[in-house]
Design a protein around this motif. Structure first.
Motif, PDB file in Angstrom:
ATOM      1  N   ASP A 107       5.907  -2.990   0.591  1.00  0.00           N
ATOM      2  CA  ASP A 107       5.715  -3.247  -0.837  1.00  0.00           C
ATOM      3  C   ASP A 107       4.264  -3.593  -1.166  1.00  0.00           C
ATOM      4  OD1 ASP A 107       8.391  -2.798  -1.089  1.00  0.00           O
ATOM      5  OD2 ASP A 107       8.898  -4.790  -1.865  1.00  0.00           O
ATOM      6  N   LYS A 108       3.538  -4.119  -0.188  1.00  0.00           N
ATOM      7  CA  LYS A 108       2.153  -4.530  -0.447  1.00  0.00           C
ATOM      8  C   LYS A 108       1.217  -3.341  -0.635  1.00  0.00           C
ATOM      9  CE  LYS A 108       2.494  -8.936   2.033  1.00  0.00           C
ATOM     10  NZ  LYS A 108       1.970  -9.751   3.159  1.00  0.00           N
ATOM     11  N   VAL A 109       1.604  -2.155  -0.147  1.00  0.00           N
ATOM     12  CA  VAL A 109       0.720  -0.989  -0.241  1.00  0.00           C
ATOM     13  C   VAL A 109       1.283   0.083  -1.171  1.00  0.00           C
ATOM     14  CG1 VAL A 109      -0.194  -1.405   2.076  1.00  0.00           C
ATOM     15  CG2 VAL A 109       1.722   0.179   1.790  1.00  0.00           C
ATOM     16  N   ALA A 161       2.259  11.156   1.907  1.00  0.00           N
ATOM     17  CA  ALA A 161       2.689   9.782   1.645  1.00  0.00           C
ATOM     18  C   ALA A 161       2.749   8.957   2.924  1.00  0.00           C
ATOM     19  CB  ALA A 161       4.046   9.776   0.944  1.00  0.00           C
ATOM     20  N   CYS A 162       3.323   9.519   3.968  1.00  0.00           N
ATOM     21  CA  CYS A 162       3.408   8.793   5.244  1.00  0.00           C
ATOM     22  C   CYS A 162       2.019   8.516   5.793  1.00  0.00           C
ATOM     23  CB  CYS A 162       4.241   9.580   6.243  1.00  0.00           C
ATOM     24  SG  CYS A 162       4.593   8.682   7.774  1.00  0.00           S
ATOM     25  N   LEU A 163       1.131   9.498   5.715  1.00  0.00           N
ATOM     26  CA  LEU A 163      -0.248   9.318   6.180  1.00  0.00           C
ATOM     27  C   LEU A 163      -0.928   8.184   5.422  1.00  0.00           C
ATOM     28  CD1 LEU A 163      -2.917  10.136   7.574  1.00  0.00           C
ATOM     29  CD2 LEU A 163      -3.201  11.868   5.779  1.00  0.00           C
ATOM     30  N   GLN A 164      -0.876   8.242   4.103  1.00  0.00           N
ATOM     31  CA  GLN A 164      -1.585   7.260   3.292  1.00  0.00           C
ATOM     32  C   GLN A 164      -0.951   5.876   3.396  1.00  0.00           C
ATOM     33  OE1 GLN A 164      -3.010  10.846   0.283  1.00  0.00           O
ATOM     34  NE2 GLN A 164      -1.953   9.126  -0.639  1.00  0.00           N
ATOM     35  N   THR A 209       5.704   5.265  -2.881  1.00  0.00           N
ATOM     36  CA  THR A 209       4.517   5.877  -3.479  1.00  0.00           C
ATOM     37  C   THR A 209       3.268   5.108  -3.066  1.00  0.00           C
ATOM     38  OG1 THR A 209       5.810   6.627  -5.380  1.00  0.00           O
ATOM     39  CG2 THR A 209       3.415   6.540  -5.641  1.00  0.00           C
ATOM     40  N   VAL A 210       2.278   5.825  -2.543  1.00  0.00           N
ATOM     41  CA  VAL A 210       1.061   5.201  -2.023  1.00  0.00           C
ATOM     42  C   VAL A 210      -0.170   5.956  -2.528  1.00  0.00           C
ATOM     43  CG1 VAL A 210      -0.105   4.342   0.039  1.00  0.00           C
ATOM     44  CG2 VAL A 210       2.371   4.715   0.089  1.00  0.00           C
ATOM     45  N   ASP A 211      -1.194   5.210  -2.936  1.00  0.00           N
ATOM     46  CA  ASP A 211      -2.448   5.822  -3.367  1.00  0.00           C
ATOM     47  C   ASP A 211      -3.320   6.200  -2.171  1.00  0.00           C
ATOM     48  OD1 ASP A 211      -1.735   5.461  -5.992  1.00  0.00           O
ATOM     49  OD2 ASP A 211      -2.972   3.677  -6.290  1.00  0.00           O
TER      50      ASP A 211
END
Length: 292
Positions: free
Chosen positions: A153-155, A245-248, A179-181
């Motif tokens: 949740d932090k990322v 998404a997994c990478l980021q 979802t990750v930036d």
């Protein structure tokens, strides 16, 4: 992680030659700047632009060539297809950077890696065309891998996730999307304002998870239409691929910088596809190498 913890051999497998189990690289072979590609054969294409080659190692789908491009030390590594492979690659690259293979303890000083994945993708909007370069500024994973890690949740962008699930009527039997930036500094360096900054779906498969129907029916035949009509802060979802998404997400959790940029080779809404996409991918590779 407890710096004094000794990571057991069953948790981090090290080969007899001192290399990481799957990717077969040793700590001294790691480079800070890493180009990731799916196809093992594409590693040779990337390395064809290098001025010098330091080594060439291949194991299964993991093909690595390190060398120099205009004085910059770069490692090109293939990861195969899918987010499960990305989890292996990022975990083992981080281990090479931040774990002492002799003591099996975390190094006292953290080493940050820069990872840029160069891939191919299908667009979901009519104004994104074959040959365009799209950066996954925001990537949503359908695979659920990051949900197995503490502190996800932090990322993650929790507001995006909530609204996406509500809009699509997300099926409760599917893994919860995350979802990750991408890393902003890498996006600015590689994109330089000349590439599309997109919101990318990282699907867990190529066929049904991306709305393709061959012989089996889909659980939700309308999912792609729901994805195409979704807006977050006024911005649409731009494209499908499988690894961003997994990478980021893992990179952020582990303290690394990562992003994905894809060459569009299919227009899903217009039912167009380009199988002769290698020249466009080559141009993208050259651009990434110049700006890395």
């Amino acid at each position: 992680m407890n710096a004094e913890r000794i990571i057991p051999p069953s948790e981090l497998i090290i080969n007899g030659d001192g290399s990481a189990f799957h990717i077969h690289l040793r700590p001294e072979q790691l480079r800070d700047n890493i180009v990731l590609v799916g196809d093992p054969g594409r590693v040779d294409m990337v390395a064809s632009y290098f001025d010098e080659i330091d080594y060439d190692i291949q194991s299964r789908e993991f093909h690595a060539i390190a060398g120099k491009y205009k004085g910059k030390e770069i490692l090109c590594l293939s990861h195969g297809i899918g987010p499960d492979n990305i989890e292996i690659v990022v975990t083992e690259l981080d281990a090479l950077a931040n774990i002492d293979f002799a003591t099996r303890k975390v190094n006292p000083v953290h080493r940050c890696l820069n990872m840029v994945r160069v891939g191919t993708s299908g667009s979901l909007q009519e104004d994104i065309h074959i040959g365009d370069f799209v950066i996954a500024s925001k990537a949503t994973g359908f695979d659920g891998i990051l949900n197995f890690y503490a502190d996800r949740d932090k990322v993650c962008d929790l507001d995006f996730e909530r609204k996406f699930v509500e809009h699509t009527g997300w099926n409760r039997t599917w893994a919860a999307p995350y979802t990750v930036d991408a890393d902003r500094s890498l996006v600015d360096r590689i994109g330089q304002g000349e590439m599309v900054e997109g919101s990318t779906i990282a699907a867990v498969g190529f066929y049904a998870p991306q709305g393709r129907q061959v012989r089996l029916e889909l659980t939700d035949p309308d999912l792609n239409e729901k994805i195409e009509s979704f807006r977050f802060d006024g911005r649409p979802v731009t494209n499908f691929e499988m690894e961003s998404a997994c990478l980021q997400g893992l990179a952020r959790l582990l303290g690394h910088k990562a992003m994905t940029v894809c060459c569009i080779i299919a227009e899903r809404r217009l039912n167009n596809a380009n199988t002769d996409y290698k020249p466009s991918v080559a141009r993208l590779v050259q651009t990434v190498l110049e700006r890395f």
